[in-house]
Design an enzyme around this catalytic site. Structure first.
Site, short mmCIF file in Angstrom:
data_model
loop_
_atom_site.label_atom_id
_atom_site.label_comp_id
_atom_site.label_asym_id
_atom_site.label_seq_id
_atom_site.Cartn_x
_atom_site.Cartn_y
_atom_site.Cartn_z
N HIS A 97 -6.42 -11.70 52.82
CA HIS A 97 -8.04 -11.56 52.53
C HIS A 97 -8.92 -12.09 53.62
O HIS A 97 -8.55 -13.38 54.16
CB HIS A 97 -8.64 -12.25 51.21
CG HIS A 97 -7.84 -11.90 49.93
ND1 HIS A 97 -7.47 -10.48 49.50
CD2 HIS A 97 -7.09 -12.38 48.94
CE1 HIS A 97 -7.03 -10.23 48.42
NE2 HIS A 97 -6.71 -11.76 48.06
N GLU A 113 -9.65 -17.41 46.93
CA GLU A 113 -9.38 -17.47 45.66
C GLU A 113 -8.44 -18.64 44.91
O GLU A 113 -7.91 -19.37 45.61
CB GLU A 113 -8.73 -16.06 45.02
CG GLU A 113 -7.48 -15.77 45.85
CD GLU A 113 -6.94 -14.40 45.61
OE1 GLU A 113 -7.61 -13.38 44.94
OE2 GLU A 113 -5.87 -14.06 46.11
N HIS A 170 -0.06 -13.96 51.37
CA HIS A 170 0.26 -14.34 49.67
C HIS A 170 0.88 -12.96 49.11
O HIS A 170 0.31 -11.88 49.61
CB HIS A 170 -0.79 -14.98 49.03
CG HIS A 170 -1.97 -14.01 48.86
ND1 HIS A 170 -2.93 -14.00 49.64
CD2 HIS A 170 -2.41 -13.44 47.72
CE1 HIS A 170 -4.21 -13.34 49.29
NE2 HIS A 170 -3.74 -13.04 47.96
N ARG A 189 -3.26 -5.01 53.18
CA ARG A 189 -1.82 -5.32 52.73
C ARG A 189 -1.12 -5.01 54.08
O ARG A 189 -1.20 -4.01 55.03
CB ARG A 189 -1.66 -3.79 52.17
CG ARG A 189 -2.37 -3.94 50.53
CD ARG A 189 -1.71 -2.64 49.86
NE ARG A 189 -2.88 -2.50 48.46
CZ ARG A 189 -3.46 -1.40 48.62
NH1 ARG A 189 -3.54 -0.33 49.74
NH2 ARG A 189 -4.38 -1.28 47.38
#
Length: 324
Positions: A97, A113, A170, A189
């Protein structure tokens, strides 16, 4: 005001399954990967499920009551958090991200996050960062469909908490987690196991921070009368604390900010001036900044999150350290 509950918004995912039922979710048909618990976005605006504003959206409530909900230090038109439960029955894409600066170019926030593991099978694992590679080597691994040697893959178990900063590569599989994040839906992605979804390799390579190393948060636990409180992680985006309540917890809202509680075990009641609300495993509740005093009664475990005043929070933690 009163403690506010919302209808979950379920999202089908190629990597999802039926495991959110283990935390009390009444799932629709399909492979459900996400339950959006609290969201205030154009695409998903959470619907209130209790009290005076039942049937209204969070966006509507913020336009009507603004600072009474989010607090004096938070802008009502920019609700900062997105709260979810995830069921990664199969592996998510290998993803990253962006930070706020890059996210703004894309018309959104960045996305830092955290994941709190609620259920995990024997083979459950996460990838948190890279190993033994440079940007050039990693890019070559993408091109050759050979990323695994360069992924920092670790086993996970129930109760683990992980902070995932923007820029950290991740993924995850075999677990149900609570997810607390910035209010952003930007995911890039680099590999998706040939499932036919779009990849975002160039953007991902722009934002991956190859110096980041993810690890499990150890936490600092303070034992109080009737409950235990564990501080896990915090930054300017959100703080995460866990309350294990055996009897009762008394709290007071903060006029500067709202609180969110996710119930991850057990059940109980939240009692406030003017009423009470039941809360049980798998439910999420928002405490408005203007609520005042409230208390939880029961045998339950809660995850509390909010956008902190860093200086104020650090003083609180130092008090606990000195007390311990």
């Amino acid at each position: 005001m009163y403690p506010i509950k919302f209808k979950p918004h379920y999202v089908e995912k190629v990597w999802g399954g039926r495991n959110l039922s283990s935390i009390g979710k009444d799932l629709p048909k399909g492979n459900i990967g996400e339950s959006w618990e609290i969201s205030c976005r154009k695409d998903v605006d959470s619907i209130i499920s209790n009290g005076k504003y039942k049937g209204k959206t969070l966006g509507f409530l913020l336009s009507e009551r603004g600072k009474a909900i989010v607090g004096n230090e938070i802008e009502p038109q920019n609700f900062p958090l997105l709260i979810k439960f995830l069921d990664a029955q199969k592996e998510l894409s290998i993803q990253v991200h962006p930070d706020d600066e890059y996210g703004k170019k894309e018309g959104d926030l960045g996305k830092t996050e955290a994941w709190i593991v609620l259920e995990a099978n024997k083979e459950a694992n996460m990838v948190l960062g890279v190993k033994d590679c440079t940007k050039k080597v990693f890019y070559k691994g993408i091109q050759e469909n050979n990323l695994e040697p360069y992924l920092n893959r670790i086993p996970i178990k129930k109760g683990d908490v992980f902070f995932i900063k923007s820029g950290l590569i991740h993924t995850m599989e075999g677990a149900v987690v609570a997810e607390i994040q910035q209010n952003s839906d930007l995911t890039y992605r680099v590999y998706d196991f040939n499932r036919g979804r779009e990849l975002h390799i160039d953007k991902a390579m722009d934002v991956i921070d190859f110096s980041l190393k993810g690890k499990k948060a150890s936490g600092l636990t303070a034992k109080e009368e009737g409950y235990e409180k564990t501080y896990y992680c915090y930054n300017d985006k959100f703080s995460i604390e866990k309350y294990e309540i055996k009897d009762m917890l008394k709290e007071k809202s903060d006029e500067e900010r709202f609180y969110v509680y996710m119930c991850i075990e057990g059940s109980g009641k939240i009692i406030y001036e003017g009423g009470e609300e039941n809360i049980s495993k798998g439910e999420t509740i928002l405490i408005p900044a203007s609520l005042g005093e409230y208390e939880f009664k029961g045998d339950l475990t809660l995850i509390k999150t909010y956008v902190p005043n860093i200086e104020k929070l650090e003083k609180e933690i130092l008090k606990e350290v000195n007390y311990l």
